[in-house]
Design a protein around this motif. Sequence first.
Motif, PDB file in Angstrom:
ATOM      1  N   ILE A 135       2.256  -5.318 -41.856  1.00  0.00           N
ATOM      2  CA  ILE A 135       1.914  -6.735 -41.973  1.00  0.00           C
ATOM      3  C   ILE A 135       3.058  -7.603 -41.459  1.00  0.00           C
ATOM      4  CG2 ILE A 135       1.447  -8.605 -43.624  1.00  0.00           C
ATOM      5  CD1 ILE A 135      -0.083  -6.421 -45.285  1.00  0.00           C
ATOM      6  N   VAL A 136       4.290  -7.278 -41.840  1.00  0.00           N
ATOM      7  CA  VAL A 136       5.465  -8.038 -41.383  1.00  0.00           C
ATOM      8  C   VAL A 136       5.569  -7.983 -39.864  1.00  0.00           C
ATOM      9  CG1 VAL A 136       7.997  -8.050 -41.355  1.00  0.00           C
ATOM     10  CG2 VAL A 136       6.779  -7.816 -43.534  1.00  0.00           C
ATOM     11  N   LEU A 137       5.424  -6.793 -39.299  1.00  0.00           N
ATOM     12  CA  LEU A 137       5.548  -6.645 -37.850  1.00  0.00           C
ATOM     13  C   LEU A 137       4.408  -7.339 -37.117  1.00  0.00           C
ATOM     14  CD1 LEU A 137       6.839  -2.979 -37.617  1.00  0.00           C
ATOM     15  CD2 LEU A 137       8.154  -5.094 -37.395  1.00  0.00           C
ATOM     16  N   SER A 138       3.211  -7.318 -37.680  1.00  0.00           N
ATOM     17  CA  SER A 138       2.083  -8.022 -37.081  1.00  0.00           C
ATOM     18  C   SER A 138       2.341  -9.525 -37.051  1.00  0.00           C
ATOM     19  CB  SER A 138       0.810  -7.716 -37.873  1.00  0.00           C
ATOM     20  OG  SER A 138      -0.274  -8.444 -37.371  1.00  0.00           O
ATOM     21  N   GLU A 139       2.854 -10.072 -38.146  1.00  0.00           N
ATOM     22  CA  GLU A 139       3.183 -11.500 -38.188  1.00  0.00           C
ATOM     23  C   GLU A 139       4.253 -11.844 -37.150  1.00  0.00           C
ATOM     24  OE1 GLU A 139       4.302 -12.161 -42.253  1.00  0.00           O
ATOM     25  OE2 GLU A 139       2.240 -12.028 -42.966  1.00  0.00           O
ATOM     26  N   ARG A 140       5.257 -10.982 -37.032  1.00  0.00           N
ATOM     27  CA  ARG A 140       6.325 -11.239 -36.052  1.00  0.00           C
ATOM     28  C   ARG A 140       5.795 -11.183 -34.628  1.00  0.00           C
ATOM     29  NH1 ARG A 140      11.618  -8.932 -38.776  1.00  0.00           N
ATOM     30  NH2 ARG A 140      11.657 -10.482 -40.437  1.00  0.00           N
ATOM     31  N   LEU A 141       4.883 -10.260 -34.366  1.00  0.00           N
ATOM     32  CA  LEU A 141       4.289 -10.156 -33.033  1.00  0.00           C
ATOM     33  C   LEU A 141       3.497 -11.419 -32.708  1.00  0.00           C
ATOM     34  CD1 LEU A 141       3.870  -8.464 -30.515  1.00  0.00           C
ATOM     35  CD2 LEU A 141       1.970  -7.338 -31.674  1.00  0.00           C
ATOM     36  N   ARG A 142       2.754 -11.915 -33.672  1.00  0.00           N
ATOM     37  CA  ARG A 142       1.998 -13.154 -33.468  1.00  0.00           C
ATOM     38  C   ARG A 142       2.936 -14.325 -33.183  1.00  0.00           C
ATOM     39  NH1 ARG A 142      -3.154 -11.720 -35.290  1.00  0.00           N
ATOM     40  NH2 ARG A 142      -3.085 -10.238 -36.996  1.00  0.00           N
ATOM     41  N   GLN A 143       4.033 -14.409 -33.929  1.00  0.00           N
ATOM     42  CA  GLN A 143       5.011 -15.478 -33.709  1.00  0.00           C
ATOM     43  C   GLN A 143       5.650 -15.351 -32.330  1.00  0.00           C
ATOM     44  OE1 GLN A 143       7.624 -14.983 -37.044  1.00  0.00           O
ATOM     45  NE2 GLN A 143       6.312 -16.142 -38.441  1.00  0.00           N
ATOM     46  N   ALA A 144       5.967 -14.134 -31.938  1.00  0.00           N
ATOM     47  CA  ALA A 144       6.565 -13.914 -30.614  1.00  0.00           C
ATOM     48  C   ALA A 144       5.595 -14.320 -29.512  1.00  0.00           C
ATOM     49  CB  ALA A 144       6.976 -12.456 -30.449  1.00  0.00           C
ATOM     50  N   ASP A 145       4.312 -14.017 -29.698  1.00  0.00           N
ATOM     51  CA  ASP A 145       3.284 -14.433 -28.730  1.00  0.00           C
ATOM     52  C   ASP A 145       3.285 -15.943 -28.536  1.00  0.00           C
ATOM     53  OD1 ASP A 145       2.203 -12.091 -27.813  1.00  0.00           O
ATOM     54  OD2 ASP A 145       0.411 -12.169 -29.070  1.00  0.00           O
ATOM     55  N   ILE A 146       3.362 -16.674 -29.638  1.00  0.00           N
ATOM     56  CA  ILE A 146       3.362 -18.140 -29.568  1.00  0.00           C
ATOM     57  C   ILE A 146       4.584 -18.635 -28.793  1.00  0.00           C
ATOM     58  CG2 ILE A 146       3.617 -20.250 -30.958  1.00  0.00           C
ATOM     59  CD1 ILE A 146       1.906 -18.759 -33.121  1.00  0.00           C
ATOM     60  N   VAL A 147       5.743 -18.090 -29.101  1.00  0.00           N
ATOM     61  CA  VAL A 147       6.976 -18.506 -28.420  1.00  0.00           C
ATOM     62  C   VAL A 147       6.907 -18.179 -26.933  1.00  0.00           C
ATOM     63  CG1 VAL A 147       9.462 -18.079 -28.255  1.00  0.00           C
ATOM     64  CG2 VAL A 147       8.391 -18.349 -30.496  1.00  0.00           C
ATOM     65  N   ILE A 148       6.415 -17.007 -26.591  1.00  0.00           N
ATOM     66  CA  ILE A 148       6.313 -16.607 -25.182  1.00  0.00           C
ATOM     67  C   ILE A 148       5.336 -17.510 -24.444  1.00  0.00           C
ATOM     68  CG2 ILE A 148       5.493 -14.775 -23.640  1.00  0.00           C
ATOM     69  CD1 ILE A 148       6.711 -12.781 -25.734  1.00  0.00           C
ATOM     70  N   LYS A 149       4.197 -17.793 -25.052  1.00  0.00           N
ATOM     71  CA  LYS A 149       3.217 -18.682 -24.419  1.00  0.00           C
ATOM     72  C   LYS A 149       3.803 -20.068 -24.189  1.00  0.00           C
ATOM     73  CE  LYS A 149      -0.862 -16.264 -26.049  1.00  0.00           C
ATOM     74  NZ  LYS A 149      -1.957 -16.219 -27.011  1.00  0.00           N
ATOM     75  N   GLU A 150       4.542 -20.578 -25.165  1.00  0.00           N
ATOM     76  CA  GLU A 150       5.171 -21.887 -25.006  1.00  0.00           C
ATOM     77  C   GLU A 150       6.182 -21.865 -23.858  1.00  0.00           C
ATOM     78  OE1 GLU A 150       6.789 -22.723 -28.875  1.00  0.00           O
ATOM     79  OE2 GLU A 150       4.843 -23.343 -29.684  1.00  0.00           O
ATOM     80  N   VAL A 152       6.196 -19.806 -21.240  1.00  0.00           N
ATOM     81  CA  VAL A 152       5.452 -19.667 -19.988  1.00  0.00           C
ATOM     82  C   VAL A 152       4.857 -21.013 -19.587  1.00  0.00           C
ATOM     83  CG1 VAL A 152       3.385 -18.636 -18.943  1.00  0.00           C
ATOM     84  CG2 VAL A 152       4.993 -17.199 -20.203  1.00  0.00           C
ATOM     85  N   ASP A 153       4.264 -21.729 -20.537  1.00  0.00           N
ATOM     86  CA  ASP A 153       3.694 -23.045 -20.246  1.00  0.00           C
ATOM     87  C   ASP A 153       4.766 -24.016 -19.768  1.00  0.00           C
ATOM     88  OD1 ASP A 153       1.188 -22.116 -20.924  1.00  0.00           O
ATOM     89  OD2 ASP A 153       1.179 -23.034 -22.919  1.00  0.00           O
ATOM     90  N   LEU A 154       5.935 -23.972 -20.406  1.00  0.00           N
ATOM     91  CA  LEU A 154       7.037 -24.844 -20.002  1.00  0.00           C
ATOM     92  C   LEU A 154       7.496 -24.507 -18.590  1.00  0.00           C
ATOM     93  CD1 LEU A 154       9.041 -27.064 -20.856  1.00  0.00           C
ATOM     94  CD2 LEU A 154      10.512 -25.247 -21.723  1.00  0.00           C
ATOM     95  N   ASN A 155       7.589 -23.221 -18.263  1.00  0.00           N
ATOM     96  CA  ASN A 155       7.978 -22.806 -16.909  1.00  0.00           C
ATOM     97  C   ASN A 155       6.943 -23.239 -15.879  1.00  0.00           C
ATOM     98  OD1 ASN A 155      10.407 -21.678 -17.677  1.00  0.00           O
ATOM     99  ND2 ASN A 155       9.546 -19.641 -17.957  1.00  0.00           N
TER     100      ASN A 155
END
Length: 163
Positions: A135-150, A152-155
């Motif tokens: 559960i902890v790792l799943s939450e971290r993966l979701r958070q990392a996805d959000i940061v990466i998408k942000e 990529v969008d900024l780039n």
Amino acid sequence: MSDLIINIIEKLQNCSLFKELSSEETRILANICQSIDKEDGQVIIEENSIGQGIYLIVKGTVEVIPGKSGFLKTIATLKPGDIFGEMSLIEDRPAASSVVAMSKTTLLKIDKSEMGRLLNTNNAFALKIYRSLCIVLSERLRQADIVIKEEVDLNRENVDSNG
């Protein structure tokens, strides 16, 4: 039971990774915890080092910082009640990032070999820990996805405005 152990038990019970543990399991875990103090700017985990255990933040904040990627300056800022170093339970691979104290910080460290012994000798304990770890790792993966998408969008925005 000493006041120190009682205090450690309370900290463990408030951490998502250990919430499913029974009182006895939490007491056993508390007995292998080591309290560590770090100063502002002090490295707790060095990128490319092999993990030595799980850390629970009791006081202060830490930042997870990638070294060579150049992609992000800070992956995450962690606060009291958060854990890090949990990947050391899963594999003996070098840490992908450094973890640095951003203020005077108090941590509880659970040594990897001691935790491994508990996991290997108590199946019910292991099941609870690994389920919570997923559960902890799943939450971290979701958070990392959000940061990466942000990022990529900024780039994309920068490329569009410059090109």
